[in-house]
Write a protein that holds these residues in place. Structure first.
Motif, PDB file in Angstrom:
ATOM      1  N   GLU A  52       0.805  -1.216   0.000  1.00  0.00           N
ATOM      2  CA  GLU A  52       0.000   0.000   0.000  1.00  0.00           C
ATOM      3  C   GLU A  52       0.848   1.280   0.000  1.00  0.00           C
ATOM      4  OE1 GLU A  52      -2.779  -0.258   3.208  1.00  0.00           O
ATOM      5  OE2 GLU A  52      -3.657  -2.129   2.461  1.00  0.00           O
ATOM      6  N   GLY A  53       2.174   1.124   0.005  1.00  0.00           N
ATOM      7  CA  GLY A  53       3.019   2.311  -0.121  1.00  0.00           C
ATOM      8  C   GLY A  53       3.808   2.703   1.105  1.00  0.00           C
ATOM      9  N   ALA A  54       3.790   1.872   2.144  1.00  0.00           N
ATOM     10  CA  ALA A  54       4.639   2.137   3.307  1.00  0.00           C
ATOM     11  C   ALA A  54       6.058   1.679   2.989  1.00  0.00           C
ATOM     12  CB  ALA A  54       4.113   1.415   4.536  1.00  0.00           C
ATOM     13  N   VAL A  55       7.034   2.461   3.460  1.00  0.00           N
ATOM     14  CA  VAL A  55       8.445   2.124   3.258  1.00  0.00           C
ATOM     15  C   VAL A  55       9.090   1.984   4.635  1.00  0.00           C
ATOM     16  CG1 VAL A  55      10.636   2.828   2.254  1.00  0.00           C
ATOM     17  CG2 VAL A  55       8.490   3.410   1.097  1.00  0.00           C
ATOM     18  N   PHE A  56       9.566   0.789   4.939  1.00  0.00           N
ATOM     19  CA  PHE A  56      10.152   0.520   6.257  1.00  0.00           C
ATOM     20  C   PHE A  56      11.658   0.730   6.193  1.00  0.00           C
ATOM     21  CE2 PHE A  56       6.182  -1.771   5.973  1.00  0.00           C
ATOM     22  CZ  PHE A  56       5.566  -1.433   7.176  1.00  0.00           C
ATOM     23  N   VAL A  57      12.181   1.525   7.122  1.00  0.00           N
ATOM     24  CA  VAL A  57      13.597   1.886   7.108  1.00  0.00           C
ATOM     25  C   VAL A  57      14.234   1.550   8.460  1.00  0.00           C
ATOM     26  CG1 VAL A  57      13.219   3.731   5.428  1.00  0.00           C
ATOM     27  CG2 VAL A  57      13.178   4.271   7.877  1.00  0.00           C
ATOM     28  N   ASP A  58      15.535   1.334   8.431  1.00  0.00           N
ATOM     29  CA  ASP A  58      16.287   1.059   9.652  1.00  0.00           C
ATOM     30  C   ASP A  58      17.148   2.234  10.079  1.00  0.00           C
ATOM     31  OD1 ASP A  58      15.323  -1.568  10.055  1.00  0.00           O
ATOM     32  OD2 ASP A  58      16.704  -2.319   8.514  1.00  0.00           O
ATOM     33  N   SER A  59      17.150   3.290   9.272  1.00  0.00           N
ATOM     34  CA  SER A  59      17.926   4.483   9.598  1.00  0.00           C
ATOM     35  C   SER A  59      17.179   5.721   9.135  1.00  0.00           C
ATOM     36  CB  SER A  59      19.298   4.425   8.919  1.00  0.00           C
ATOM     37  OG  SER A  59      19.984   5.654   9.065  1.00  0.00           O
ATOM     38  N   ILE A  60      17.217   6.758   9.946  1.00  0.00           N
ATOM     39  CA  ILE A  60      16.558   8.019   9.575  1.00  0.00           C
ATOM     40  C   ILE A  60      17.188   8.598   8.316  1.00  0.00           C
ATOM     41  CG2 ILE A  60      16.042  10.376  10.351  1.00  0.00           C
ATOM     42  CD1 ILE A  60      14.457   8.219  11.794  1.00  0.00           C
ATOM     43  N   SER A  61      18.460   8.303   8.080  1.00  0.00           N
ATOM     44  CA  SER A  61      19.148   8.823   6.899  1.00  0.00           C
ATOM     45  C   SER A  61      18.547   8.300   5.593  1.00  0.00           C
ATOM     46  CB  SER A  61      20.642   8.481   6.954  1.00  0.00           C
ATOM     47  OG  SER A  61      20.840   7.078   6.926  1.00  0.00           O
ATOM     48  N   GLU A  62      17.769   7.201   5.677  1.00  0.00           N
ATOM     49  CA  GLU A  62      17.124   6.651   4.481  1.00  0.00           C
ATOM     50  C   GLU A  62      15.872   7.429   4.080  1.00  0.00           C
ATOM     51  OE1 GLU A  62      16.664   2.277   4.529  1.00  0.00           O
ATOM     52  OE2 GLU A  62      17.724   2.332   6.452  1.00  0.00           O
ATOM     53  N   VAL A  63      15.398   8.326   4.950  1.00  0.00           N
ATOM     54  CA  VAL A  63      14.135   9.034   4.709  1.00  0.00           C
ATOM     55  C   VAL A  63      14.430  10.390   4.070  1.00  0.00           C
ATOM     56  CG1 VAL A  63      12.000   9.860   5.741  1.00  0.00           C
ATOM     57  CG2 VAL A  63      13.199   7.906   6.766  1.00  0.00           C
ATOM     58  N   PRO A  64      13.861  10.674   2.908  1.00  0.00           N
ATOM     59  CA  PRO A  64      14.084  11.986   2.284  1.00  0.00           C
ATOM     60  C   PRO A  64      13.585  13.122   3.182  1.00  0.00           C
ATOM     61  CG  PRO A  64      13.080  10.443   0.730  1.00  0.00           C
ATOM     62  CD  PRO A  64      13.029   9.791   2.084  1.00  0.00           C
ATOM     63  N   GLU A  65      14.283  14.240   3.139  1.00  0.00           N
ATOM     64  CA  GLU A  65      13.903  15.383   3.965  1.00  0.00           C
ATOM     65  C   GLU A  65      12.459  15.787   3.714  1.00  0.00           C
ATOM     66  OE1 GLU A  65      16.405  18.756   4.054  1.00  0.00           O
ATOM     67  OE2 GLU A  65      18.139  17.684   4.854  1.00  0.00           O
TER      68      GLU A  65
END
Length: 322
Positions: A52-65
């Motif tokens: 459905e469009g959720a993106v699971f990340v293990d680091s905040i650096s992976e998330v675009p500003e």
């Protein structure tokens, strides 16, 4: 074959709140919505949200500003929150209130100069978040041997806290050892192990007595689901932890088995039903439900989503907490 369906089982209030939060965030903001670690420890739920469009990340650096980021039910450390602010992320906090309670207790004890003994599993998301609140003041123990190996300065003020999803029996054994070694250790005003964890363990303890085999629906990385399987095996029962019927084999069962089915606090009811359907189809099983304890706990949504939820008229239906 006879199936006894344990109640309570499955989704707890914290999981329901977290899943509702991600559902609503996807509707309000649109995909992608980033999630720090898995929203809950269940592969079925995680895979559904990925679609459905959720993106699971293990680091905040992976998330675009400036993106939308949701903190999972297990909670995060202050360091993670600060990193999210630095990246100007629109953070939605879906931490379970019972986990938040443990975080606040850690902060309080640390401010008062205590050395905190945290009982939990190293590497678990909840433990990492709690230790991050006061890393200089917290020591982690996983078992009674860990208590024996503790080294604390003489005269130190001590307090203990626990991960919310532990086995009640295991935690009590470790607490007894702590009190034997440190008679003046402080305890939290109210125990930390969550009501749902305790209730599901109680149901397995009571209902497994009449069963030949126990099926726990849940993922391998779900701490509370692992504890349910261990509890059943400690009772001398064959026990399986499975994400669904695809993880089970016909050879694991006899046609005349009495099977107890339960589910960890992050396992959806649809997985329970598909497992029942497989057993009914394969072994012509009959099903009855046994209620050990009623649950009616509900947790409020994170503030950024409450008004949107009202506008929607009703929350999405994502499971039940039977």
């Amino acid at each position: 074959m006879k199936i006894t369906l344990a109640a309570p089982r499955g989704f707890c209030a914290g999981v329901n709140m977290a899943i509702d939060s991600l559902d609503l965030a996807l509707k309000k903001f649109g995909p992608p919505v980033y999630v720090y670690h898995e929203i809950v420890h269940n592969q079925y739920v995680v895979n559904r949200f990925k679609e459905e469009g959720a993106v699971f990340v293990d680091s905040i650096s992976e998330v675009p500003e400036s993106s939308v980021l949701l903190f999972s039910a297990h909670g995060v450390s202050p360091e993670v929150r600060q990193a999210a602010r630095q990246r100007k992320l629109n953070a939605v906090d879906a931490t379970c209130p019972l986990v938040t309670k443990v975080h606040l207790e850690a902060i309080k004890y640390a401010r008062e100069g205590y050395t905190i003994i945290l009982i939990g599993h190293e590497g678990h998301d909840e433990v990492i978040g709690t230790m991050g609140e006061a890393p200089e003041a917290i020591l982690l123990v996983e078992d009674e041997g860990g208590v024996d190996a503790l080294q604390v300065r003489e005269g130190a003020k001590l307090a203990y806290l626990t991960q919310t999803t532990l086995s009640v029996d295991d935690a009590n054994r470790i607490i007894r050892r702590l009190k034997q070694r440190f008679p003046h250790i402080e305890s939290p005003p109210k125990e930390d192990i969550c009501y749902a964890t305790q209730n599901r363990q109680e149901a397995v303890r009571v209902l497994s007595a009449d069963a030949d085999v126990v099926i726990v629906l849940g993922s391998q990385n779900s701490s509370n689901s692992q504890r349910l399987k261990e509890l059943a095996r400690e009772s001398g029962k064959r026990a399986f932890l499975a994400d669904g019927p695809q993880d089970l084999s016909k050879d694991d069962f006899s046609p005349d088995d009495h099977v107890l089915i339960t589910a960890g606090a992050s396992a959806p009811e649809s997985v329970v039903q598909s497992t029942i359907d497989w057993l009914v189809e394969t072994f012509d099983a009959t099903v009855q439900t046994s209620v050990v304890r009623e649950e009616s706990v509900k947790f409020p949504l994170p503030k950024p989503l409450r008004e949107f939820a009202k506008q929607q008229g009703e929350l999405p239906v994502v499971g039940d907490s039977n």
